[in-house]
Design a protein around this motif. Structure first.
Motif: not given
Length: 201
Positions: A9-11, A83-84, A89-91
Motif C-alpha cells: 500500500q505504501l508503494f 525503476e519502481m 525508496l526515494y519516496r
C-alpha cells in the motif's frame, strides 16, 4: 508468512505511476488491481520465517514488487521493476535521515537495533525456521562496531520457486538505491544500482 499489506500500500501509487508512464494507464490499472490480491497470496504462501522476525520486512518489501511483475504475465521489463523500486525508496528518503549515527543518541538507537536482532536469532529459532534469513554477527553486540551479514536469504529461494529468478538481483541483491544520511559528517555513500555489486544492510 503472516500477511501485512503495509509495503504494498505504501508503494502502490508510485508503482502505478511508473507503469502508467511506461505502459499506459489501462495496463497500469489492470496490473495493479491484479497485483493487490496476488501480493496477499504471495505473502501467505511464503515460508514461515517466524513471528516477530526482525528481517521479515525485507521479504514483505521485495514481494511488493514481485507481485506486479507476475500479475502482468512478466510483461514488465526487469529494469522497469528496478525503476519502481528506486522511485519507491526515494519516496521515503526521509527515513534515512531520521538517525544521526555521529551522535550518542544515534549510536544508542543503532545499538538497540543490533541487540534486537541478536535476541531474536537464537539457535532454537534457527532450528524452527530453517528457511528463514540466516544472520551472522560480526563484532560484539554491545560495542559500536557490531554489524551483521545475511548469509541465507529466503527471498532468493522464493523467487526461484515462483519462476522469477531474473528479479533476484533486484529484490535480493539490493541493487536499487544509494542510501545516504544527510546528517552523517563522514559520509561515504556506496552505490546500489544496476551493474553494481554493493549490498548494505
Amino acid at each position: 508468512m503472516k500477511y501485512n499489506s503495509f509495503y504494498f500500500q505504501l508503494f502502490r501509487g508510485t508503482m502505478k505511476k511508473v507503469l502508467t508512464e511506461r505502459y499506459g494507464q489501462d495496463f497500469a490499472r489492470d496490473t495493479m488491481k491484479k497485483a493487490c490480491n496476488l501480493y496477499k497470496k504471495l505473502v501467505l504462501d511464503a515460508d514461515d520465517i517466524g513471528a516477530g522476525n526482525p528481517m521479515a520486512y525485507n521479504e514483505l518489501f521485495a514481494l511488493a514488487f514481485v507481485a506486479p511483475y507476475i500479475a502482468s504475465g512478466k510483461r514488465i521489463a526487469p529494469e522497469i521493476v528496478q525503476e519502481m523500486m528506486r522511485r519507491s525508496l526515494y519516496r521515503v528518503k526521509f527515513y534515512f535521515s531520521m538517525v544521526d549515527l555521529n551522535t550518542p543518541q544515534g549510536k544508542l538507537s543503532n545499538q538497540k537495533s543490533i541487540l534486537k536482532y541478536v535476541k531474536w536469532y537464537t539457535p532454537e529459532r534457527e532450528r524452527r525456521y530453517p528457511n528463514s534469513f540466516k544472520v551472522d554477527f560480526v563484532g560484539k553486540p554491545y560495542e559500536e562496531a557490531c554489524y551483521y551479514r545475511i548469509t541465507r536469504c529466503p527471498i532468493c529461494a522464493y523467487c526461484k520457486r515462483l519462476g522469477v529468478e531474473e528479479l533476484m538481483p533486484l529484490v535480493a541483491a539490493g541493487k536499487v538505491a544509494i542510501p545516504a544520511n544527510r546528517l552523517h559528517k563522514c559520509l561515504d555513500p556506496e552505490g546500489i544500482g544496476s551493474m553494481l555489486c554493493t549490498k548494505i544492510n
